[in-house]
Design an enzyme around this catalytic site. Structure first.
Site, PDB file in Angstrom:
ATOM      1  N   ASP A  57       0.839  -1.198   0.000  1.00  0.00           N
ATOM      2  CA  ASP A  57       0.000   0.000   0.000  1.00  0.00           C
ATOM      3  C   ASP A  57       0.872   1.245   0.000  1.00  0.00           C
ATOM      4  O   ASP A  57       1.774   1.387   0.827  1.00  0.00           O
ATOM      5  CB  ASP A  57      -0.905   0.012   1.226  1.00  0.00           C
ATOM      6  CG  ASP A  57      -1.724   1.294   1.294  1.00  0.00           C
ATOM      7  OD1 ASP A  57      -2.680   1.413   0.517  1.00  0.00           O
ATOM      8  OD2 ASP A  57      -1.372   2.183   2.103  1.00  0.00           O
ATOM      9  N   TYR A  62       3.181   9.992   0.348  1.00  0.00           N
ATOM     10  CA  TYR A  62       4.380   9.395   0.936  1.00  0.00           C
ATOM     11  C   TYR A  62       5.626   9.801   0.143  1.00  0.00           C
ATOM     12  O   TYR A  62       5.961   9.213  -0.886  1.00  0.00           O
ATOM     13  CB  TYR A  62       4.267   7.878   0.985  1.00  0.00           C
ATOM     14  CG  TYR A  62       3.064   7.368   1.753  1.00  0.00           C
ATOM     15  CD1 TYR A  62       2.425   8.149   2.713  1.00  0.00           C
ATOM     16  CD2 TYR A  62       2.554   6.094   1.515  1.00  0.00           C
ATOM     17  CE1 TYR A  62       1.324   7.679   3.413  1.00  0.00           C
ATOM     18  CE2 TYR A  62       1.458   5.614   2.220  1.00  0.00           C
ATOM     19  CZ  TYR A  62       0.847   6.419   3.158  1.00  0.00           C
ATOM     20  OH  TYR A  62      -0.252   5.947   3.844  1.00  0.00           O
ATOM     21  N   LYS A  86      -3.700   5.787  -3.013  1.00  0.00           N
ATOM     22  CA  LYS A  86      -4.701   6.676  -2.437  1.00  0.00           C
ATOM     23  C   LYS A  86      -4.888   7.927  -3.303  1.00  0.00           C
ATOM     24  O   LYS A  86      -4.008   8.291  -4.085  1.00  0.00           O
ATOM     25  CB  LYS A  86      -4.288   7.059  -1.016  1.00  0.00           C
ATOM     26  CG  LYS A  86      -4.053   5.834  -0.125  1.00  0.00           C
ATOM     27  CD  LYS A  86      -3.711   6.217   1.294  1.00  0.00           C
ATOM     28  CE  LYS A  86      -3.434   4.981   2.139  1.00  0.00           C
ATOM     29  NZ  LYS A  86      -2.118   4.398   1.831  1.00  0.00           N
ATOM     30  N   SER A 241       2.180   3.334  15.587  1.00  0.00           N
ATOM     31  CA  SER A 241       3.278   4.274  15.307  1.00  0.00           C
ATOM     32  C   SER A 241       4.591   3.891  15.985  1.00  0.00           C
ATOM     33  O   SER A 241       5.514   4.699  16.034  1.00  0.00           O
ATOM     34  CB  SER A 241       2.903   5.715  15.674  1.00  0.00           C
ATOM     35  OG  SER A 241       1.785   6.148  14.960  1.00  0.00           O
ATOM     36  N   LEU A 244       4.240  -0.311  20.102  1.00  0.00           N
ATOM     37  CA  LEU A 244       4.057  -1.750  20.300  1.00  0.00           C
ATOM     38  C   LEU A 244       5.124  -2.588  19.599  1.00  0.00           C
ATOM     39  O   LEU A 244       5.043  -3.811  19.606  1.00  0.00           O
ATOM     40  CB  LEU A 244       2.674  -2.184  19.799  1.00  0.00           C
ATOM     41  CG  LEU A 244       1.480  -1.776  20.662  1.00  0.00           C
ATOM     42  CD1 LEU A 244       0.175  -2.148  19.962  1.00  0.00           C
ATOM     43  CD2 LEU A 244       1.544  -2.433  22.037  1.00  0.00           C
TER      44      LEU A 244
END
Length: 342
Positions: A57, A62, A86, A241, A244
């Protein structure tokens, strides 16, 4: 872990588009926060394919076209890759005095800047420019990017009307013409997905950071509505972000693209403590958890180095005992109704 049969079932997205259980997010390929050499970007893509991340994706935003261009140069060597991109921003030239080492979070990017445009013409122009950078005529999925109050504040209603009255028609025409396989929203907030469900005919949501090991608010309303409407979910940003991902460094832990507030840091430490008792990396639990929901067709994560992709593959394959999920629920660290890997 998810069984083979369950993984195959999760691959079937709405309206005939198939996705692998895990996909690669290509924001880092656009020099997110720091420069990346072309060779390094290609190595990430090569390793992702080897690891089974055969859907990638990207977005014009970006690196202001850099991510799409780099992916486009890699695609001829990997015909098995499917692509989503997108629309909702057009790239326009900047003035000389707007140049900076990092702009909108992207380093050493081309002399362009993103301008929101959700009109029919704007979405068509954005799509055609993306196809040119990617070197392809068709993509698997197109997402309208960053609709919602979190991004647009007082301009939210005007952009929403612009999309509903013009941009949505562009997406429907692209799908009818076979230029895209599925259409949806790529967003960071639940509310706009629920609004879209009641007003628009979409196939899939790419929802970043909202259905993760850390937060599961979509279980209460959005995911049941998706099941009722036959709309799929791609669970993006499973590490919220970075917080985790499990790495303890000298700098701050990041959540929602910013240094994490203390309450989030403390919750993650409690989750990590449970994982450590079972000798399971918190990153393994973070990657595996979202994939267990039947509406989630793929978990989307971004990586900036090939070594990170290899680590992710190990985390995906790490056995996790059911008792770990049970204990997280007992301590109030996981939604009591959350489907968990078996």
């Amino acid at each position: 872990m998810i069984s083979g049969d369950e993984r195959e079932h999760r691959r079937i997205a709405a309206r005939g588009v198939t996705l692998p259980p895990y996909s690669l997010g290509a924001a880092p390929l656009g020099n997110l926060y720091r420069p990346m050499e072309e060779q390094q970007a290609i190595a990430v893509i090569d390793q992702a394919v080897q690891a089974g991340f055969t859907h990638i994706d990207t977005a014009p935003h970006y690196g202001f076209g850099l991510s799409e261009s780099r992916l486009g140069r890699a695609l001829p060597a990997h015909p098995e890759i499917s692509v989503s991109t997108k629309v909702g921003r057009l790239l326009v030239p900047i003035d000389a005095d707007e140049r900076a080492p990092v702009r909108f979070g992207f380093a050493n990017a081309p002399d362009l800047k993103p301008v929101f445009d959700y009109s029919y013409d704007g979405l068509m122009r954005s799509f055609e420019a993306s196809c040119e950078r990617l070197g392809i005529e068709r993509v698997a999925i197109v997402f309208a990017h960053d609709l919602g109050e979190m991004t647009h504040a007082e301009q939210n209603e005007s952009y929403w009307r612009e999309f509903c009255e013009g941009g949505m028609r562009a997406l429907a025409e692209l799908k009818a013409a076979g230029r895209v396989g599925a259409i949806g929203l790529g967003v960071n907030e639940v509310a706009v997905c629920e609004r879209a469900l009641s007003a628009l005919d979409l196939d899939v949501f790419l929802l970043a950071g909202r259905y993760t090991l850390l937060e599961q608010a979509p279980l209460d309303s959005l995911l049941p509505q998706c099941a009722q409407r036959g709309v799929s979910l791609i669970a993006a940003s499973p590490f919220n972000s970075g917080i985790l991902a499990g790495a303890e460094g000298a700098g701050p832990a990041y959540y929602n693209y910013e240094p994490a507030p203390e309450a989030i840091v403390q919750k993650v430490r409690r989750i990590q403590s449970v994982c450590e008792r079972y000798r399971v990396p918190v990153a393994a639990a973070a990657l595996q958890f979202p994939a267990a929901h039947p509406q989630v067709v793929s978990v989307l994560a971004g990586f900036s180095r090939a070594e990170e992709v290899r680590s992710a593959r190990r985390w995906i394959d790490t056995p996790i005992p059911p008792s770990l999920w049970d204990e997280l629920k007992e301590h109030g660290l996981l939604h009591p109704g959350a489907p968990c890997p078996t």
